[in-house]
Scaffold this motif. Structure first.
Motif, PDB file in Angstrom:
ATOM      1  N   VAL A 121       0.861  -1.190   0.000  1.00 21.10           N
ATOM      2  CA  VAL A 121       0.000   0.000   0.000  1.00 21.10           C
ATOM      3  C   VAL A 121       0.896   1.239   0.000  1.00 21.10           C
ATOM      4  CG1 VAL A 121      -1.668   1.326   1.373  1.00 21.10           C
ATOM      5  CG2 VAL A 121      -1.891  -1.168   1.205  1.00 21.10           C
ATOM      6  N   ASP A 124       3.436   6.262  -3.852  1.00 22.66           N
ATOM      7  CA  ASP A 124       4.076   7.564  -4.047  1.00 22.66           C
ATOM      8  C   ASP A 124       5.415   7.457  -4.759  1.00 22.66           C
ATOM      9  OD1 ASP A 124       6.169   7.348  -1.603  1.00 22.66           O
ATOM     10  OD2 ASP A 124       4.259   6.467  -1.093  1.00 22.66           O
ATOM     11  N   ALA A 198      -7.285   9.641   8.536  1.00 21.17           N
ATOM     12  CA  ALA A 198      -8.139   8.661   9.235  1.00 21.17           C
ATOM     13  C   ALA A 198      -8.772   7.726   8.213  1.00 21.17           C
ATOM     14  CB  ALA A 198      -9.200   9.377  10.065  1.00 21.17           C
ATOM     15  N   GLY A 202      -5.302   4.808   9.760  1.00 20.96           N
ATOM     16  CA  GLY A 202      -5.604   5.766  10.828  1.00 20.96           C
ATOM     17  C   GLY A 202      -6.799   5.328  11.661  1.00 20.96           C
ATOM     18  N   TYR A 220      -7.426  14.479  11.902  1.00 20.63           N
ATOM     19  CA  TYR A 220      -7.353  15.564  10.920  1.00 20.63           C
ATOM     20  C   TYR A 220      -7.337  14.902   9.545  1.00 20.63           C
ATOM     21  CZ  TYR A 220      -5.283  19.174   7.984  1.00 20.63           C
ATOM     22  OH  TYR A 220      -5.038  20.059   6.971  1.00 20.63           O
ATOM     23  N   PRO A 256      -1.243   9.123   2.719  1.00 15.82           N
ATOM     24  CA  PRO A 256      -0.299   8.880   1.625  1.00 15.82           C
ATOM     25  C   PRO A 256       0.628  10.080   1.463  1.00 15.82           C
ATOM     26  CG  PRO A 256      -2.571   8.472   0.937  1.00 15.82           C
ATOM     27  CD  PRO A 256      -2.640   9.175   2.250  1.00 15.82           C
ATOM     28  N   THR A 282       4.530   6.172  10.341  1.00 17.53           N
ATOM     29  CA  THR A 282       4.733   4.937   9.569  1.00 17.53           C
ATOM     30  C   THR A 282       4.169   5.119   8.163  1.00 17.53           C
ATOM     31  OG1 THR A 282       2.672   4.113  10.445  1.00 17.53           O
ATOM     32  CG2 THR A 282       4.685   3.326  11.528  1.00 17.53           C
ATOM     33  N   ASP A 308       8.967   3.713  10.678  1.00 17.74           N
ATOM     34  CA  ASP A 308       9.763   2.774   9.874  1.00 17.74           C
ATOM     35  C   ASP A 308       9.990   3.285   8.461  1.00 17.74           C
ATOM     36  OD1 ASP A 308       7.087   2.471   9.073  1.00 17.74           O
ATOM     37  OD2 ASP A 308       7.389   0.381   8.498  1.00 17.74           O
ATOM     38  N   VAL A 309       9.575   4.531   8.198  1.00 16.95           N
ATOM     39  CA  VAL A 309       9.685   5.037   6.836  1.00 16.95           C
ATOM     40  C   VAL A 309      10.670   6.198   6.786  1.00 16.95           C
ATOM     41  CG1 VAL A 309       7.492   4.231   5.914  1.00 16.95           C
ATOM     42  CG2 VAL A 309       7.531   6.318   7.289  1.00 16.95           C
ATOM     43  N   LYS A 381      -9.362   8.991  -3.754  1.00 18.98           N
ATOM     44  CA  LYS A 381      -9.546  10.312  -3.161  1.00 18.98           C
ATOM     45  C   LYS A 381      -8.491  10.599  -2.100  1.00 18.98           C
ATOM     46  CE  LYS A 381     -13.940  12.609  -2.497  1.00 18.98           C
ATOM     47  NZ  LYS A 381     -15.098  12.708  -1.622  1.00 18.98           N
ATOM     48  N   GLY A 395     -11.457   6.992   1.735  1.00 16.23           N
ATOM     49  CA  GLY A 395     -10.620   5.807   1.929  1.00 16.23           C
ATOM     50  C   GLY A 395     -11.062   4.956   3.098  1.00 16.23           C
TER      51      GLY A 395
HETATM   52  P1  NAD Z   1      -6.209   5.240   2.971  1.00 15.48           P
HETATM   53  O1  NAD Z   1      -6.313   5.695   1.562  1.00 15.48           O
HETATM   54  O2  NAD Z   1      -7.193   4.234   3.472  1.00 15.48           O
HETATM   55  O3  NAD Z   1      -6.260   6.492   3.959  1.00 15.48           O
HETATM   56  C1  NAD Z   1      -5.502   7.640   3.766  1.00 15.48           C
HETATM   57  C2  NAD Z   1      -6.248   8.803   4.403  1.00 15.48           C
HETATM   58  O4  NAD Z   1      -5.382   9.945   4.386  1.00 15.48           O
HETATM   59  C3  NAD Z   1      -7.525   9.177   3.640  1.00 15.48           C
HETATM   60  O5  NAD Z   1      -8.611   9.213   4.533  1.00 15.48           O
HETATM   61  C4  NAD Z   1      -7.205  10.548   3.082  1.00 15.48           C
HETATM   62  O6  NAD Z   1      -8.339  11.390   2.983  1.00 15.48           O
HETATM   63  C5  NAD Z   1      -6.215  11.059   4.103  1.00 15.48           C
HETATM   64  N1  NAD Z   1      -5.393  12.168   3.603  1.00 15.48           N
HETATM   65  C6  NAD Z   1      -4.779  12.284   2.403  1.00 15.48           C
HETATM   66  N2  NAD Z   1      -4.145  13.454   2.323  1.00 15.48           N
HETATM   67  C7  NAD Z   1      -4.361  14.105   3.487  1.00 15.48           C
HETATM   68  C8  NAD Z   1      -3.972  15.360   3.987  1.00 15.48           C
HETATM   69  N3  NAD Z   1      -3.250  16.226   3.262  1.00 15.48           N
HETATM   70  N4  NAD Z   1      -4.354  15.694   5.238  1.00 15.48           N
HETATM   71  C9  NAD Z   1      -5.117  14.856   5.974  1.00 15.48           C
HETATM   72  N5  NAD Z   1      -5.521  13.651   5.548  1.00 15.48           N
HETATM   73  C10 NAD Z   1      -5.157  13.287   4.316  1.00 15.48           C
HETATM   74  O7  NAD Z   1      -4.720   4.699   3.118  1.00 15.48           O
HETATM   75  P2  NAD Z   1      -4.146   3.700   4.234  1.00 15.48           P
HETATM   76  O8  NAD Z   1      -4.351   2.293   3.808  1.00 15.48           O
HETATM   77  O9  NAD Z   1      -4.653   4.134   5.564  1.00 15.48           O
HETATM   78  O10 NAD Z   1      -2.586   4.010   4.091  1.00 15.48           O
HETATM   79  C11 NAD Z   1      -2.085   5.316   4.322  1.00 15.48           C
HETATM   80  C12 NAD Z   1      -0.613   5.375   3.949  1.00 15.48           C
HETATM   81  O11 NAD Z   1       0.148   4.606   4.872  1.00 15.48           O
HETATM   82  C13 NAD Z   1      -0.261   4.766   2.590  1.00 15.48           C
HETATM   83  O12 NAD Z   1      -0.531   5.612   1.516  1.00 15.48           O
HETATM   84  C14 NAD Z   1       1.212   4.501   2.746  1.00 15.48           C
HETATM   85  O13 NAD Z   1       1.963   5.642   2.403  1.00 15.48           O
HETATM   86  C15 NAD Z   1       1.367   4.229   4.244  1.00 15.48           C
HETATM   87  N6  NAD Z   1       1.637   2.788   4.506  1.00 15.48           N
HETATM   88  C16 NAD Z   1       2.807   2.445   5.123  1.00 15.48           C
HETATM   89  C17 NAD Z   1       3.098   1.102   5.346  1.00 15.48           C
HETATM   90  C18 NAD Z   1       4.370   0.686   6.046  1.00 15.48           C
HETATM   91  O14 NAD Z   1       4.768  -0.476   5.941  1.00 15.48           O
HETATM   92  N7  NAD Z   1       5.005   1.553   6.790  1.00 15.48           N
HETATM   93  C19 NAD Z   1       2.214   0.115   4.915  1.00 15.48           C
HETATM   94  C20 NAD Z   1       1.001   0.500   4.345  1.00 15.48           C
HETATM   95  C21 NAD Z   1       0.724   1.851   4.118  1.00 15.48           C
END
Ligand code: NAD
Length: 399
Positions: A121, A124, A198, A202, A220, A256, A282, A308-309, A381, A395
């Motif tokens: 997931v 970017d 969230a 989140g 937020y 993201p 993360t 971890d990132v 989105k 999301g």
């Molecule tokens: P998701 O799409 O379910 O949720 C992302 C949320 O972020 C959405 O609700 C979106 O509206 C919100 N968002 C986007 N831009 C924003 C902003 N400027 N301000 C506030 N909120 C904002 O995605 P997810 O599955 O929850 O994953 C989120 C991110 O976590 C991924 O895109 C990835 O970068 C990261 N991730 C990291 C790991 C890891 O191993 N460390 C693994 C999976 C995902």
């Protein structure tokens, strides 16, 4: 969750409209995967599927389907396997854990490229705007590791708040001085915890924090949670970011990385954090300004930072986040990028990549939740507010 109708994805992006809905399974495709080397561990542990050794478990199947499957970790520079083989590949599989950075320039040269699949997931590492322009579709295995990451976030919050790392290091050194670690150890109970973003991760973090008896859960996000979901965890939305961080004892980042989040947590925003707050990221390293975070930890303005990132992966040996400490010698919970690549998660994202490829070969529609960039437009989105180009729902998903 609202879902919009998505057209079948196979064989569509750079072909004339007449070939778009062909249901004849495609063969003889060149598929390039950039994964990380697993070394001895991958030879001993076949469940390390996301490695160059175990190839997402796809080798035999892709061969039997008549496709060429090239797997490598070599991803930097013009002579890398990545850049050389990309030129005529139709499908690119990459992983956020060892990202093959697909820039606009590389995409422009990859004339045959139609589909990018992220094994995990977070896409970017691909220039998504270029993917829109070039009609290259980008899919990820949505949800495949969100529980894995949410668990890691909760662990990281706890290890910072409870000052765990210095306490463990003391034990390894053979020392025993309780006051030295207890002087900076707190309970999570009674603290205010907020998530930036969230969505799937989140929201899972919020869910997992409910039993800890925190004072308040905040979020937020430009996409508000559905009312019932916010109510279920008792989370309050704060619409101004500075106002949000100024109320939190702990901030966790779960968005993201895109134009709207790159460098979001910088020196200016950090001034608005409570003195002694903890920050867990993360999501993606580049959401936080590396030096501003290190300075805030060093001064004690942040009591700790964990995640971890990293802004570049693999992180250079001298990356300041490896060794930064707060004035009491703790406050660092950094690890390599692995929260979303537990063995459980690897099984899920390897299966997910296979499903995406099966759909692509057969000309079947993809799961809309997996589509980040469709044909010439954002479908998700979550990668910034692009009202004109996107059409899918928030999301948020419990699935
Ligand atoms: P998701 O799409 O379910 O949720 C992302 C949320 O972020 C959405 O609700 C979106 O509206 C919100 N968002 C986007 N831009 C924003 C902003 N400027 N301000 C506030 N909120 C904002 O995605 P997810 O599955 O929850 O994953 C989120 C991110 O976590 C991924 O895109 C990835 O970068 C990261 N991730 C990291 C790991 C890891 O191993 N460390 C693994 C999976 C995902």
């Amino acid at each position: 969750m609202l879902r919009s109708a998505i057209r079948p994805l196979a064989a569509v992006s750079r072909k004339p409209a007449s070939s778009m809905f062909s249901t004849t399974p495609k063969r003889d495709m060149k598929i390039l995967a950039i994964l990380y080397d697993g070394g001895k561990a991958a030879e001993q542990e076949p469940r390390l599927l996301g490695t160059t050794e175990n190839k997402l478990g796809l080798s035999e199947w892709l061969k039997s389907q008549g496709h060429e499957y090239i797997v490598s970790s070599d991803k930097e520079g013009p002579n890398s396997v990545f850049q050389k083989e990309l030129k005529d590949a139709e499908v690119l599989i990459t992983t956020p854990f060892h990202p093959g950075y697909l820039t606009k320039d590389l995409m422009d040269k990859a004339k045959n490229l139609k589909l990018c699949v992220t094994a995990g997931v977070g896409s970017d590492h691909i220039d998504l705007n270029a993917a829109v322009d070039n009609k290259v579709q980008v899919l990820e295995v949505t949800g495949s590791n969100v529980t894995s990451v949410a668990e890691h976030v909760v662990m990281s919050i706890l290890l910072l708040v409870r000052n765990f790392v210095p306490a463990h290091e003391m034990i390894e050194r053979g020392d025993w001085q309780v006051s030295e670690v207890a002087r900076n150890a707190f309970d999570l109970e009674g603290k205010v915890v907020g998530t930036i973003g969230a969505g799937r991760i989140g929201y899972r973090v919020l869910q997992r924090l409910v039993p800890f008896g925190v004072k308040e859960l905040l979020y937020y996000d430009y996409n508000p949670l559905p009312e019932h979901a916010a109510k279920e965890v008792g989370a309050r939305r704060v619409e101004d970011l500075k106002d949000f961080v100024s109320q939190c004892d702990v901030v966790t980042v779960n968005t993201p990385l895109h134009e709207g989040t790159r460098g979001l947590i910088n020196a200016d925003l950090l001034k608005h954090f409570k003195k002694g707050a903890w920050l867990v990221n993360t999501a993606r390293g580049a959401i936080c300004d590396k030096d501003a975070v290190a300075q805030a930890v060093k001064s004690g303005h942040l009591n700790g930072y964990a995640g971890d990132v990293w802004n570049v992966q693999p992180a250079p040996k001298d990356h300041i986040w490896r060794t930064m400490k707060n004035p009491l010698g703790g406050g660092n919970g950094m690890v390599p990028h692995y929260s979303g690549t537990t063995l459980d998660a690897q099984a899920r994202y390897a299966n997910g990549v296979r499903s995406i490829l099966e759909n692509y070969f057969a000309g079947k529609p993809q799961d809309p939740a997996n589509i980040i960039v469709g044909i010439g437009k954002y479908e998700s989105k979550a990668y910034g507010q692009r009202e004109d180009k996107q059409k899918t729902s928030h999301g948020f998903s419990k699935s």
